[in-house]
Design a protein around this motif. Structure first.
Motif, PDB file in Angstrom:
ATOM      1  N   ASP A  54     -10.517  16.687  30.593  1.00 17.17           N
ATOM      2  CA  ASP A  54     -11.062  15.875  29.513  1.00 17.17           C
ATOM      3  C   ASP A  54     -10.050  14.794  29.132  1.00 17.17           C
ATOM      4  OD1 ASP A  54     -11.824  14.926  26.936  1.00 17.17           O
ATOM      5  OD2 ASP A  54     -12.767  16.837  26.455  1.00 17.17           O
ATOM      6  N   ASP A  55     -10.521  13.559  28.990  1.00 17.80           N
ATOM      7  CA  ASP A  55      -9.634  12.451  28.620  1.00 17.80           C
ATOM      8  C   ASP A  55      -8.899  12.704  27.313  1.00 17.80           C
ATOM      9  OD1 ASP A  55     -10.451  11.045  30.848  1.00 17.80           O
ATOM     10  OD2 ASP A  55     -11.883   9.795  29.757  1.00 17.80           O
ATOM     11  N   THR A  56      -9.532  13.442  26.392  1.00 19.60           N
ATOM     12  CA  THR A  56      -8.912  13.647  25.082  1.00 19.60           C
ATOM     13  C   THR A  56      -7.687  14.546  25.134  1.00 19.60           C
ATOM     14  OG1 THR A  56     -10.349  15.508  24.444  1.00 19.60           O
ATOM     15  CG2 THR A  56     -11.109  13.280  23.898  1.00 19.60           C
ATOM     16  N   ARG A  57      -7.430  15.196  26.262  1.00 16.38           N
ATOM     17  CA  ARG A  57      -6.191  15.979  26.393  1.00 16.38           C
ATOM     18  C   ARG A  57      -4.973  15.085  26.206  1.00 16.38           C
ATOM     19  NH1 ARG A  57      -6.498  21.101  28.752  1.00 16.38           N
ATOM     20  NH2 ARG A  57      -8.570  21.658  29.471  1.00 16.38           N
ATOM     21  N   PHE A  75       1.144  15.537  19.779  1.00 15.85           N
ATOM     22  CA  PHE A  75       0.947  16.442  20.904  1.00 15.85           C
ATOM     23  C   PHE A  75       1.504  17.816  20.547  1.00 15.85           C
ATOM     24  CE2 PHE A  75       1.033  12.279  22.940  1.00 15.85           C
ATOM     25  CZ  PHE A  75      -0.111  12.347  23.714  1.00 15.85           C
ATOM     26  N   VAL A  76       0.915  18.838  21.146  1.00 15.34           N
ATOM     27  CA  VAL A  76       1.377  20.210  20.971  1.00 15.34           C
ATOM     28  C   VAL A  76       1.922  20.666  22.319  1.00 15.34           C
ATOM     29  CG1 VAL A  76       0.696  22.563  20.386  1.00 15.34           C
ATOM     30  CG2 VAL A  76      -0.346  20.628  19.185  1.00 15.34           C
ATOM     31  N   HIS A  77       3.135  21.189  22.314  1.00 13.67           N
ATOM     32  CA  HIS A  77       3.783  21.641  23.554  1.00 13.67           C
ATOM     33  C   HIS A  77       3.606  23.143  23.728  1.00 13.67           C
ATOM     34  CE1 HIS A  77       5.821  17.802  24.248  1.00 13.67           C
ATOM     35  NE2 HIS A  77       5.848  17.728  22.921  1.00 13.67           N
ATOM     36  N   ASN A  78       3.579  23.582  24.986  1.00 15.96           N
ATOM     37  CA  ASN A  78       3.518  25.027  25.226  1.00 15.96           C
ATOM     38  C   ASN A  78       4.859  25.661  24.880  1.00 15.96           C
ATOM     39  OD1 ASN A  78       5.186  24.388  27.383  1.00 15.96           O
ATOM     40  ND2 ASN A  78       3.786  25.099  28.963  1.00 15.96           N
ATOM     41  N   ALA A  79       4.936  26.975  24.966  1.00 18.38           N
ATOM     42  CA  ALA A  79       6.145  27.702  24.558  1.00 18.38           C
ATOM     43  C   ALA A  79       7.376  27.248  25.333  1.00 18.38           C
ATOM     44  CB  ALA A  79       5.929  29.208  24.724  1.00 18.38           C
ATOM     45  N   ALA A  80       7.196  26.887  26.598  1.00 23.81           N
ATOM     46  CA  ALA A  80       8.325  26.442  27.411  1.00 23.81           C
ATOM     47  C   ALA A  80       8.674  24.976  27.150  1.00 23.81           C
ATOM     48  CB  ALA A  80       8.011  26.643  28.895  1.00 23.81           C
ATOM     49  N   VAL A  92      -0.391  18.900  25.107  1.00 23.54           N
ATOM     50  CA  VAL A  92      -1.812  18.594  24.969  1.00 23.54           C
ATOM     51  C   VAL A  92      -1.997  17.992  23.584  1.00 23.54           C
ATOM     52  CG1 VAL A  92      -4.142  19.571  24.905  1.00 23.54           C
ATOM     53  CG2 VAL A  92      -2.475  20.503  26.480  1.00 23.54           C
ATOM     54  N   SER A  93      -2.918  17.032  23.472  1.00 21.89           N
ATOM     55  CA  SER A  93      -3.111  16.385  22.181  1.00 21.89           C
ATOM     56  C   SER A  93      -3.637  17.361  21.138  1.00 21.89           C
ATOM     57  CB  SER A  93      -4.067  15.200  22.311  1.00 21.89           C
ATOM     58  OG  SER A  93      -5.398  15.636  22.449  1.00 21.89           O
ATOM     59  N   ALA A  94      -3.187  17.171  19.933  1.00 22.92           N
ATOM     60  CA  ALA A  94      -3.671  17.988  18.821  1.00 22.92           C
ATOM     61  C   ALA A  94      -5.169  17.768  18.629  1.00 22.92           C
ATOM     62  CB  ALA A  94      -2.902  17.649  17.551  1.00 22.92           C
ATOM     63  N   TYR A  95      -5.643  16.546  18.869  1.00 26.93           N
ATOM     64  CA  TYR A  95      -7.077  16.259  18.754  1.00 26.93           C
ATOM     65  C   TYR A  95      -7.876  17.154  19.704  1.00 26.93           C
ATOM     66  CZ  TYR A  95     -11.606  14.111  19.184  1.00 26.93           C
ATOM     67  OH  TYR A  95     -12.961  13.926  19.222  1.00 26.93           O
TER      68      TYR A  95
END
Length: 87
Positions: free
Chosen positions: A10-13, A19-24, A29-32
């Motif tokens: 999805d383009d909205t990613r 942005f929200v980062h994974n644990a590492a 990925v975008s907060a939206y």
């Protein structure tokens, strides 16, 4: 189930910041995207390929509702329009 394009999704990613980062911290990925798709399951399907179309037909046959987020007739060009799936 949210169907996305293989590889890019999805383009909205990519809409951001924020942005929200994974644990590492290696993938963002975008907060939206996370807000709009909370609790949704995603599936990557190539709707242009016969195998992807077959999976989409099988999912539609088991579903109560199908929401199309294409231009009018977008799914029909893949044989997945309303008239094709209601049979």
């Amino acid at each position: 189930i949210k169907v996305e394009r293989p590889q890019s999704g999805d383009d909205t990613r990519g809409w951001g910041p924020p942005f929200v980062h994974n644990a590492a911290g290696s993938h963002a990925v975008s907060a939206y995207f996370l807000t709009a798709n909370r609790s949704k399951k995603s599936l990557a399907l190539d709707l242009a390929a016969p195998a992807g179309q077959a999976v989409a037909r099988a999912l539609a046959a088991k579903s109560d509702v199908l929401v199309e987020n294409f231009k009018v007739g977008g799914l029909a060009k893949y044989g997945l329009g309303y008239d094709d799936l209601r049979k």
